[in-house]
Design a protein around this motif. Sequence first.
Motif, PDB file in Angstrom:
ATOM      1  N   ALA A 101       0.805  -1.220   0.000  1.00 13.17           N
ATOM      2  CA  ALA A 101       0.000   0.000   0.000  1.00 13.17           C
ATOM      3  C   ALA A 101       0.837   1.269   0.000  1.00 13.17           C
ATOM      4  N   HIS A 102       2.112   1.166   0.346  1.00 14.06           N
ATOM      5  CA  HIS A 102       2.980   2.347   0.364  1.00 14.06           C
ATOM      6  C   HIS A 102       3.454   2.741  -1.039  1.00 14.06           C
ATOM      7  N   PHE A 103       3.196   1.914  -2.036  1.00 14.26           N
ATOM      8  CA  PHE A 103       3.739   2.134  -3.376  1.00 14.26           C
ATOM      9  C   PHE A 103       2.617   2.546  -4.321  1.00 14.26           C
ATOM     10  N   THR A 104       2.789   3.697  -4.988  1.00 16.08           N
ATOM     11  CA  THR A 104       1.762   4.181  -5.917  1.00 16.08           C
ATOM     12  C   THR A 104       2.147   3.988  -7.374  1.00 16.08           C
ATOM     13  N   GLY A 105       3.355   3.471  -7.602  1.00 11.98           N
ATOM     14  CA  GLY A 105       3.757   3.140  -8.962  1.00 11.98           C
ATOM     15  C   GLY A 105       3.202   1.788  -9.366  1.00 11.98           C
ATOM     16  N   LYS A 106       3.721   1.237 -10.445  1.00 12.32           N
ATOM     17  CA  LYS A 106       3.286  -0.076 -10.904  1.00 12.32           C
ATOM     18  C   LYS A 106       3.729  -1.129  -9.898  1.00 12.32           C
ATOM     19  N   VAL A 107       2.762  -1.898  -9.397  1.00 10.99           N
ATOM     20  CA  VAL A 107       3.047  -2.911  -8.399  1.00 10.99           C
ATOM     21  C   VAL A 107       2.093  -4.076  -8.613  1.00 10.99           C
ATOM     22  N   SER A 108       2.589  -5.285  -8.482  1.00 16.78           N
ATOM     23  CA  SER A 108       1.768  -6.473  -8.678  1.00 16.78           C
ATOM     24  C   SER A 108       0.819  -6.657  -7.504  1.00 16.78           C
ATOM     25  N   PRO A 109      -0.208  -7.497  -7.672  1.00 15.24           N
ATOM     26  CA  PRO A 109      -0.953  -7.961  -6.497  1.00 15.24           C
ATOM     27  C   PRO A 109      -0.036  -8.809  -5.618  1.00 15.24           C
ATOM     28  N   VAL A 110      -0.491  -9.120  -4.428  1.00  8.38           N
ATOM     29  CA  VAL A 110       0.156 -10.155  -3.631  1.00  8.38           C
ATOM     30  C   VAL A 110      -0.459 -11.465  -4.109  1.00  8.38           C
ATOM     31  N   HIS A 111       0.318 -12.246  -4.842  1.00  4.46           N
ATOM     32  CA  HIS A 111      -0.241 -13.420  -5.510  1.00  4.46           C
ATOM     33  C   HIS A 111       0.721 -14.602  -5.430  1.00  4.46           C
ATOM     34  N   PHE A 112       0.166 -15.790  -5.697  1.00  4.70           N
ATOM     35  CA  PHE A 112       0.888 -17.046  -5.511  1.00  4.70           C
ATOM     36  C   PHE A 112       1.290 -17.610  -6.871  1.00  4.70           C
ATOM     37  N   PHE A 113       2.604 -17.704  -7.104  1.00  9.41           N
ATOM     38  CA  PHE A 113       3.116 -18.283  -8.340  1.00  9.41           C
ATOM     39  C   PHE A 113       3.310 -19.786  -8.147  1.00  9.41           C
ATOM     40  N   TRP A 114       2.531 -20.575  -8.901  1.00 11.17           N
ATOM     41  CA  TRP A 114       2.587 -22.023  -8.748  1.00 11.17           C
ATOM     42  C   TRP A 114       3.834 -22.639  -9.371  1.00 11.17           C
ATOM     43  N   GLY A 115       4.546 -21.913 -10.220  1.00  8.67           N
ATOM     44  CA  GLY A 115       5.780 -22.453 -10.785  1.00  8.67           C
ATOM     45  C   GLY A 115       6.825 -22.697  -9.711  1.00  8.67           C
ATOM     46  N   ALA A 116       7.073 -21.691  -8.893  1.00 13.80           N
ATOM     47  CA  ALA A 116       8.067 -21.803  -7.822  1.00 13.80           C
ATOM     48  C   ALA A 116       7.432 -22.020  -6.465  1.00 13.80           C
ATOM     49  N   MET A 117       6.097 -22.010  -6.406  1.00 15.16           N
ATOM     50  CA  MET A 117       5.337 -22.216  -5.167  1.00 15.16           C
ATOM     51  C   MET A 117       5.659 -21.132  -4.144  1.00 15.16           C
ATOM     52  N   ASP A 118       5.560 -19.859  -4.565  1.00 17.01           N
ATOM     53  CA  ASP A 118       5.847 -18.772  -3.647  1.00 17.01           C
ATOM     54  C   ASP A 118       4.795 -17.679  -3.738  1.00 17.01           C
ATOM     55  N   LEU A 119       4.593 -16.999  -2.605  1.00 16.71           N
ATOM     56  CA  LEU A 119       3.721 -15.831  -2.538  1.00 16.71           C
ATOM     57  C   LEU A 119       4.590 -14.612  -2.786  1.00 16.71           C
ATOM     58  N   ALA A 120       4.209 -13.756  -3.731  1.00 16.59           N
ATOM     59  CA  ALA A 120       5.100 -12.684  -4.166  1.00 16.59           C
ATOM     60  C   ALA A 120       4.367 -11.366  -4.340  1.00 16.59           C
ATOM     61  N   CYS A 121       5.123 -10.285  -4.202  1.00 13.69           N
ATOM     62  CA  CYS A 121       4.654  -8.936  -4.541  1.00 13.69           C
ATOM     63  C   CYS A 121       5.835  -8.183  -5.138  1.00 13.69           C
ATOM     64  N   THR A 122       5.628  -7.542  -6.276  1.00 15.94           N
ATOM     65  CA  THR A 122       6.730  -6.947  -7.024  1.00 15.94           C
ATOM     66  C   THR A 122       6.456  -5.488  -7.343  1.00 15.94           C
ATOM     67  N   ARG A 123       7.428  -4.640  -7.053  1.00 17.29           N
ATOM     68  CA  ARG A 123       7.364  -3.211  -7.376  1.00 17.29           C
ATOM     69  C   ARG A 123       8.256  -2.940  -8.586  1.00 17.29           C
ATOM     70  N   PHE A 124       7.881  -1.933  -9.384  1.00 13.21           N
ATOM     71  CA  PHE A 124       8.608  -1.618 -10.614  1.00 13.21           C
ATOM     72  C   PHE A 124       9.000  -0.146 -10.643  1.00 13.21           C
ATOM     73  N   SER A 125      10.211   0.111 -11.123  1.00  7.73           N
ATOM     74  CA  SER A 125      10.708   1.493 -11.193  1.00  7.73           C
ATOM     75  C   SER A 125      10.091   2.274 -12.340  1.00  7.73           C
ATOM     76  N   GLY A 126       9.616   1.564 -13.379  1.00  6.07           N
ATOM     77  CA  GLY A 126       9.107   2.216 -14.578  1.00  6.07           C
ATOM     78  C   GLY A 126      10.084   2.171 -15.733  1.00  6.07           C
ATOM     79  N   ARG A 127      11.282   1.630 -15.495  1.00  6.86           N
ATOM     80  CA  ARG A 127      12.287   1.536 -16.552  1.00  6.86           C
ATOM     81  C   ARG A 127      12.406   0.112 -17.076  1.00  6.86           C
ATOM     82  N   ALA A 128      12.832  -0.013 -18.320  1.00  9.61           N
ATOM     83  CA  ALA A 128      13.067  -1.331 -18.911  1.00  9.61           C
ATOM     84  C   ALA A 128      14.265  -1.989 -18.243  1.00  9.61           C
ATOM     85  N   ALA A 129      14.284  -3.319 -18.264  1.00 14.12           N
ATOM     86  CA  ALA A 129      15.393  -4.092 -17.697  1.00 14.12           C
ATOM     87  C   ALA A 129      16.136  -4.806 -18.819  1.00 14.12           C
ATOM     88  N   PRO A 130      17.384  -5.151 -18.604  1.00 12.17           N
ATOM     89  CA  PRO A 130      18.107  -5.935 -19.615  1.00 12.17           C
ATOM     90  C   PRO A 130      17.466  -7.310 -19.761  1.00 12.17           C
TER      91      PRO A 130
END
Length: 324
Positions: free
Chosen positions: A173-202
Motif C-alpha cells: 500500500a505504500h507504493f503508488t507506482g506499478k506494483v503487482s498484487p500479492v499473488h501465488f506463483f505455482w511455478g516456484a510455489m511462492d507468494l510474491a509482490c513486485t514493485r517496478f521502477s518504470g524503466r526497462a530491464a536488460p
Amino acid sequence: MVAPHPRTTGSRLGATWPSLRVADWTGTRDTLHMWTQIVGKLRLSHAPLLNHWWQVTLYVTPRGLTTGAVPFDGGAFDAEFDFVDHRLRLRSSDGAAREVGLTPKPVATFHAETTRALDALGIGVTAQQRPNEVEPSIPFAEDEQHASYDGAAAQLFWQQLLQAQRVMERFRAHFTGKVSPVHFFWGAMDLACTRFSGRAAPPHPGGAPHCGDWVMAEGYSRELSSCGFWPGGGEEGAFYSYAYPEPEGFAGRAPGPEGAYYSVENGQFLLPYEAVRTAPDPDRALTEFLHATYAAAADLGGWDRARLEDDPRRWDGRGDAPSR
C-alpha cells in the motif's frame, strides 16, 4: 476437521504465525506443488496474457488458494483449494459445480479426477500437462511419485500464507507506482509482490528448469524489486527479497531485522520464517525486512522514490472514503 499434525504447533484455524517445519511436510509440500500447477494451468489456458504472467497466479482466500474468476465461453469459472474442508472446488457461472477430494493420492490420480470434473463442466485445458520450474518434470498423468497429503500441514501452510499476505498487503500500500498484487506463483510455489521502477530491464538470461527462456524474459522485462515467501530456505520456510537487475552494492546493504542475510547462492536477501515467528513483534520484523531490502534496491538503483511512494494513511481523518 483434520486432526492436528503431531509435529506442528499452532494448528488452530486462524492461529497467528503458526510453526510448520519444512522437514515435517516435504512430501505433502511437493505433492501440493504439483496439484497447484495442474490448477494454475487452467488460468494459463483461458486467461488473456497480462504483463509478467500476472494472469496465471493464484490468490490466498479465507479458506485456501483460488484462481479467482477465469473468463470462459461467455461466462467464467473458478477453482479453489479449500484447506478447511480439504476439497478442490470447481464452479462455473452457469451454476454447475464439481469437487475433488484433497486426500493422500498420486498426482496422476488427482490429475485424472480433476480432468473428469472439468470435462463435466465443459472446460478444456490447452496448457502443457507437465510441471514447470522443477526437475524432474514428470507429466501429471504419469506422476505416481508424489502422493502425500497431510491435511493439518496443508492448513498450516495456508495459515503461513495468510499471515505473510496480511503484512505484504500493508507493505504494498505504500507504493503508488506499478506494483503487482500479492499473488501465488505455482511455478516456484511462492507468494510474491513486485514493485517496478518504470524503466526497462536488460533481457533476463532464463535458465529455470523446464521453462522457456522467453517466459523469464517476459517476467523480468522491467526493472523491479520483488519480495515474498516460499516454503524453503529456512527450517520453516523463508521470506525473500531481490532486485532485477541487481544494483551494485545491493548485497552489502543491511537487510533489516536480526536473522536476515544476503544469500550469495540464491542471489537475494533471506529472512527465515522462524525468525519472524519467534520475534517479539513478528509483523514489525517482517515489515522492517520488506522496507529495508526495497530501499536498498530503490536507492542504489536510482528509483524516483518521491514519485513512486506515498503514505497509505494520507486520507485518514477526512471522513468516509468515496464508494467508487
